[in-house]
Design a protein around this motif. Structure first.
Motif, short mmCIF file in Angstrom:
data_model
loop_
_atom_site.label_atom_id
_atom_site.label_comp_id
_atom_site.label_asym_id
_atom_site.label_seq_id
_atom_site.Cartn_x
_atom_site.Cartn_y
_atom_site.Cartn_z
N VAL A 1 0.84 -1.20 0.00
CA VAL A 1 0.00 0.00 0.00
C VAL A 1 0.87 1.25 0.00
O VAL A 1 0.65 2.19 -0.77
CB VAL A 1 -0.97 0.00 1.21
N ASP A 2 1.89 1.26 0.85
CA ASP A 2 2.77 2.42 0.97
C ASP A 2 3.50 2.69 -0.35
O ASP A 2 3.48 3.81 -0.87
CB ASP A 2 3.77 2.19 2.10
N LYS B 1 0.94 3.74 -3.19
CA LYS B 1 0.47 5.13 -3.07
C LYS B 1 1.57 6.12 -3.46
O LYS B 1 1.31 7.11 -4.14
CB LYS B 1 -0.02 5.41 -1.65
N LYS B 2 2.79 5.83 -3.04
CA LYS B 2 3.91 6.70 -3.40
C LYS B 2 4.12 6.70 -4.92
O LYS B 2 4.41 7.74 -5.51
CB LYS B 2 5.19 6.27 -2.69
N ASP C 1 1.39 8.78 -6.52
CA ASP C 1 1.68 10.20 -6.31
C ASP C 1 2.80 10.68 -7.21
O ASP C 1 2.75 11.80 -7.76
CB ASP C 1 2.03 10.47 -4.84
N GLN D 1 -7.20 -1.46 -0.29
CA GLN D 1 -6.84 -0.06 -0.04
C GLN D 1 -6.16 0.55 -1.25
O GLN D 1 -6.48 1.67 -1.66
CB GLN D 1 -5.88 0.04 1.16
N LEU D 2 -5.24 -0.18 -1.82
CA LEU D 2 -4.49 0.32 -2.98
C LEU D 2 -5.39 0.46 -4.20
O LEU D 2 -5.27 1.41 -4.97
CB LEU D 2 -3.31 -0.61 -3.27
N TYR E 1 -7.42 3.60 -3.91
CA TYR E 1 -6.56 4.76 -4.19
C TYR E 1 -6.31 4.88 -5.70
O TYR E 1 -6.33 5.97 -6.27
CB TYR E 1 -5.24 4.62 -3.43
N TYR E 2 -6.11 3.74 -6.34
CA TYR E 2 -5.92 3.70 -7.80
C TYR E 2 -7.17 4.24 -8.51
O TYR E 2 -7.07 5.06 -9.42
CB TYR E 2 -5.62 2.27 -8.25
N HIS F 1 -7.57 8.08 -8.53
CA HIS F 1 -6.62 8.90 -9.28
C HIS F 1 -6.45 8.48 -10.75
O HIS F 1 -5.82 9.22 -11.51
CB HIS F 1 -5.25 8.87 -8.58
#
Length: 157
Positions: A26-27, A30-31, A34, A72-73, A76-77, A80
């Motif tokens: 996930v970390d 997300k990075k 971004d 979660q990922l 987030y995907y 965006h």
């Protein structure tokens, strides 16, 4: 001989390891997203996986399927990604440019045509195209009815 999948419920000592890997994915994911946003690149599974390799201190990155399977990922995907939104929007059927509704000649429609083929053809049309076709058909019927009535009354004069 069949093998059964052993979950972390059967192996409690793996729970901590799995949590670490999930959080790492996930970390890094997300990075990577971004970073792609900053670069102005498309947010796709492949681009995220490639960018994650650049970000990851181990150099491994994440696999594109990890994005799909990690809730979660994936959320987030979806927030965006323009390509995800395009895919969702493309499900709305666009009108077929080949079918110009104002050129339909209802006189050429044969009464003994295949109903199954006609139904298959209509199922491919969008709702707007069907409504427009129905309106044109009703106008054609109304015009012909008024012509028929006028001709019928002229016959008795």
């Amino acid at each position: 001989m069949s093998r059964t999948f052993n979950s972390t419920e059967d192996r409690p000592w793996l729970k901590e390891s799995h949590k670490k890997r999930i959080n790492r994915s996930v970390d890094i994911g997300k990075k990577a997203i971004d970073l792609l946003i900053k670069k102005g690149e498309l947010i796709t599974y492949t681009n995220i996986a490639n960018a994650s390799k650049e970000i990851d201190p181990e150099g491994k990155g994440i696999h594109p399927n990890t994005i799909r399977t990690n809730e979660q990922l994936y959320e987030y995907y979806k927030e965006h990604s323009l390509t995800y939104k395009q895919k969702v929007n493309s499900k709305n059927i666009k009108p077929n440019p080949k079918t110009n509704m104002e050129v339909i000649d209802f006189r050429k429609k044969k009464p003994n045509r295949s109903v199954e083929n006609t139904q298959r053809k209509y199922m491919k049309l969008s709702k707007k195209e069907l409504v427009q076709r129905l309106i044109l058909a009703e106008q054609y019927i109304a015009e012909n009815n008024s012509k028929w009535v006028a001709n019928y009354f002229e016959m008795f004069k």
